[in-house]
Structures are given as C-alpha cells and as structure tokens.
Write a protein that holds these residues in place. Structure first.
Motif, short mmCIF file in Angstrom:
data_model
loop_
_atom_site.label_atom_id
_atom_site.label_comp_id
_atom_site.label_asym_id
_atom_site.label_seq_id
_atom_site.Cartn_x
_atom_site.Cartn_y
_atom_site.Cartn_z
N ILE A 253 3.93 0.11 -2.53
CA ILE A 253 3.36 -1.29 -2.67
C ILE A 253 2.97 -2.03 -1.42
O ILE A 253 3.45 -1.59 -0.17
CB ILE A 253 4.56 -2.30 -3.33
N VAL A 254 2.14 -3.04 -1.44
CA VAL A 254 1.77 -3.74 -0.45
C VAL A 254 2.09 -5.18 -0.36
O VAL A 254 1.57 -5.93 -1.25
CB VAL A 254 0.30 -3.46 -0.13
N ALA A 255 2.70 -5.45 0.64
CA ALA A 255 3.06 -6.99 0.76
C ALA A 255 1.94 -7.71 1.88
O ALA A 255 1.61 -7.18 2.88
CB ALA A 255 4.29 -7.44 1.25
N GLY B 59 1.50 -12.31 -1.10
CA GLY B 59 0.83 -11.51 -2.21
C GLY B 59 1.62 -10.21 -2.08
O GLY B 59 1.88 -9.62 -1.28
N ILE B 60 1.91 -9.76 -3.35
CA ILE B 60 2.57 -8.37 -3.54
C ILE B 60 1.31 -7.44 -4.52
O ILE B 60 1.14 -8.12 -5.50
CB ILE B 60 3.93 -8.36 -4.29
N GLU B 61 1.05 -6.56 -4.03
CA GLU B 61 0.18 -5.71 -5.04
C GLU B 61 0.63 -4.06 -5.12
O GLU B 61 0.94 -3.46 -4.18
CB GLU B 61 -1.14 -5.60 -4.06
N ALA B 62 0.62 -3.77 -6.36
CA ALA B 62 1.04 -2.41 -6.67
C ALA B 62 -0.29 -1.22 -6.41
O ALA B 62 -1.41 -1.98 -6.36
CB ALA B 62 1.27 -2.33 -8.03
N ASP B 63 0.11 -0.21 -6.19
CA ASP B 63 -0.76 0.70 -5.59
C ASP B 63 -1.74 1.11 -7.05
O ASP B 63 -1.26 1.45 -8.14
CB ASP B 63 -0.36 2.14 -5.30
N PRO B 64 -3.05 1.18 -6.70
CA PRO B 64 -3.89 1.02 -7.86
C PRO B 64 -3.79 2.33 -8.51
O PRO B 64 -4.47 2.63 -9.54
CB PRO B 64 -5.25 0.93 -7.41
#
Length: 321
Positions: A248-250, A237-242
């Motif tokens: 970013i967080v993988a 999963g790849i998530e952008a900073d809220p």
C-alpha cells in the motif's frame, strides 16, 4: 633563394580519389561506427524503467540491499519526500529555503516490533532506514545566506552559500505520527558553507557534533525562551496496489514539519587552519543553544510504500514500471 619544394616527386601527379570511391569510403566508415556503437550498447546492462503510478519517485528503493532482505522483518518499504519551502532560523538570523530538498530511503520494521505510544492513546510503528540504491539520501541545492551586518553586493563574497548535508543516518522514522507531537524522524545534518575566503571545508556542525533535527507535524514543546509552534500533516491518502499486491502507499501532500528545539554548534574548518571560525561564530552567534533556533519544512510532499513482504514490494514496483 632556396627553391620551394613540392611534397610530391618530381614529375609525379597527386592522386585525388574520385567522388564515387570517396562516397563508398564514407559509407564504410559510417557503417563501421554504427556497428561499434551497437556492440557497445548491447554490452551495457539494460536499464529498468522507473516505477510509475502510485509508486512514482520510488526508483531509488533499495530492494536489493542485504539489510532489506532479512526474512525476519515484519514490514519493508521505501519513501521519498520533497520539501519546496520553509526556513531555518539561527538565533535572530532567518535563512529561507529557496530550492527543493529531497529525501529518499528504504525502511523496515524489525522483528522486535518497535512502536511509540502517543498521548492520544494510539501507537505507531518505528522504522529503521536504509540508504537508497542510487543517488543520495538527501539532495538539495546550496542556499544563499546573507552575512549579518554586511550588505550583499557580490554573491559568494559578501554572502555565503550553505548546502545541507547529512551528518549521519536518519533514525526513528515514524511516518504515522501525523499530527502528533512526536518527531517524524531524527536527522543529523551539517551546513557546508561556501565563500571566496572560507575554503572548501567550512561547516557549521560536523559528523561528531551535528545539528540534530526532530521535526514534527504536531505541536512542539521547546525549551525557553521559545514557545510552541505547530506543523501540519497536510492531506493524507492511502492507496491500494492497482495490480493486487499487498503493498500500500501512504501519501502526505502539502505537509509542514517544524522543530524549534534544536541547538546549533560552532563553525569548523573555515579559512586557513580554521582561522575564520571565530568570525563566523561571532556574526551568526554560535554556538546557539536550544530554544533560540528553528527549522520549518513547508510545502512537503511524501510518498511511502509499505509491504509485509520484500518479494511483494519488489513485484509491485516492477509491475508499475
């Protein structure tokens, strides 16, 4: 017979504080203790809240490290992983991993922009690692190991407790080698053995001659007689900073990393002046050449935060606290 003497003067009376004065005394002592504790608490440095949300578990990120602050770095970040199962095989002896193994460290991609090329034609960044700001890079609980050929009647006497320890820094961290035959990292370790007879400095492997792990989520190419085995990158999963940061967080959930190309060296420091080294080498078949050993890290969860700026990474972690 010698007469009994009272501790009070003859004809004197013993003073007993009244209930009211005793209560006032107790209140005074309590108030003084509270004041002392409040003053001590105020003198302690404030503890920052741990990062949360997509950054949970990254509270050991070494953002204040001098190495991380080098302005020439192209990327910086931090990583945490927890392995909940798997095994280590030495020759014909299989040791199950029965307690979690945690890794945590900072990473940076230096100005030389090192990459690795995969057979598929893609490339991935190669990161250097930095020890965490608090805690240890590797933490685990000792694993009980049966001694080959001996029934385990008394744990710690007819068995051995083995603790995994680092024997040097983790290098060549390639997190995006997911599913490729390339190692995700190179990690030198040593096994610290505990037994009633072994003493406190009994190891398999050492800082000079470690067990070097090169686990992969792809398929291995071991020397004979071992055959290839395959890992699994799990769910990626790849998530952008809220909060709008560039970080970013993988994440890799339920991944499996494998390595069956490792060699296992001799025991050292076991018993008085190493007198039990030959016995341990005999029962475990040490040294054990590559192709006869394996390690499997299963049920592994990884979280990796990456940013082009240390200031941005620091702000992102702080904003999530």
């Amino acid at each position: 017979m010698r007469p009994f003497r009272t501790p009070y003067p003859a004809g004197g009376t013993r003073h007993r504080p009244g209930r009211r004065s005793l209560a006032r005394w107790r209140r005074g002592v309590t108030a003084a203790m509270v004041a002392v504790l409040a003053t001590a608490a105020a003198a302690l440095p404030a503890q920052a809240a741990a990062p949360g949300g997509i950054y949970t578990g990254l509270d050991g990120c070494p953002v204040n490290s001098a190495v991380m602050k080098d302005p020439t770095h192209l990327q910086v970040g931090c990583m945490t992983s927890t392995t909940n199962g798997g095994s280590m095989t030495i020759g014909s002896h299989v040791v199950p991993i029965t307690s979690p193994i945690r890794l945590q460290f900072g990473v940076y991609w230096d100005a030389s922009a090192p990459v690795v090329d995969f057979p598929s034609g893609t490339t991935a960044n190669v990161y250097r690692t930095v020890p965490p700001s608090k805690g240890q890079t590797l933490t685990s609980k000792p694993i009980e190991v049966d001694i080959p050929g001996i029934g385990n009647i008394i744990p710690g006497v007819t068995s051995v407790y083995a603790d995994v320890e680092l024997a040097g820094p983790i290098t060549e961290f390639v997190p995006l080698a997911a599913g490729e035959p390339h190692p995700a990292f190179v990690m030198p370790i040593k096994l610290h053995l505990y037994n009633a007879l072994f003493g406190l400095k009994c190891y398999i492997g050492s800082d000079r001659a470690p067990i070097v792990l090169r686990p992969t989520t792809g398929t291995t190419s071991p020397p004979p007689p071992a055959g290839p085995i395959s890992g699994d990158p799990g769910v990626i999963g790849i998530e952008a900073d809220p909060n709008g940061h560039e970080t970013i967080v993988a994440s890799f959930t339920d991944a499996s990393l494998v390595d069956n190309s490792l060699a296992v060296p001799r025991a050292n420091g076991c018993g008085l002046l190493g007198t039990l080294d030959p016995l341990i080498n005999l029962v475990f078949g040490l040294p054990s050449a590559a192709g006869h050993n394996a390690v499997v890290f299963s049920d592994t969860d990884v979280s990796l935060a990456i940013s082009p700026s240390l200031a941005d990474l620091t702000s992102a972690l702080a904003a999530s606290s």
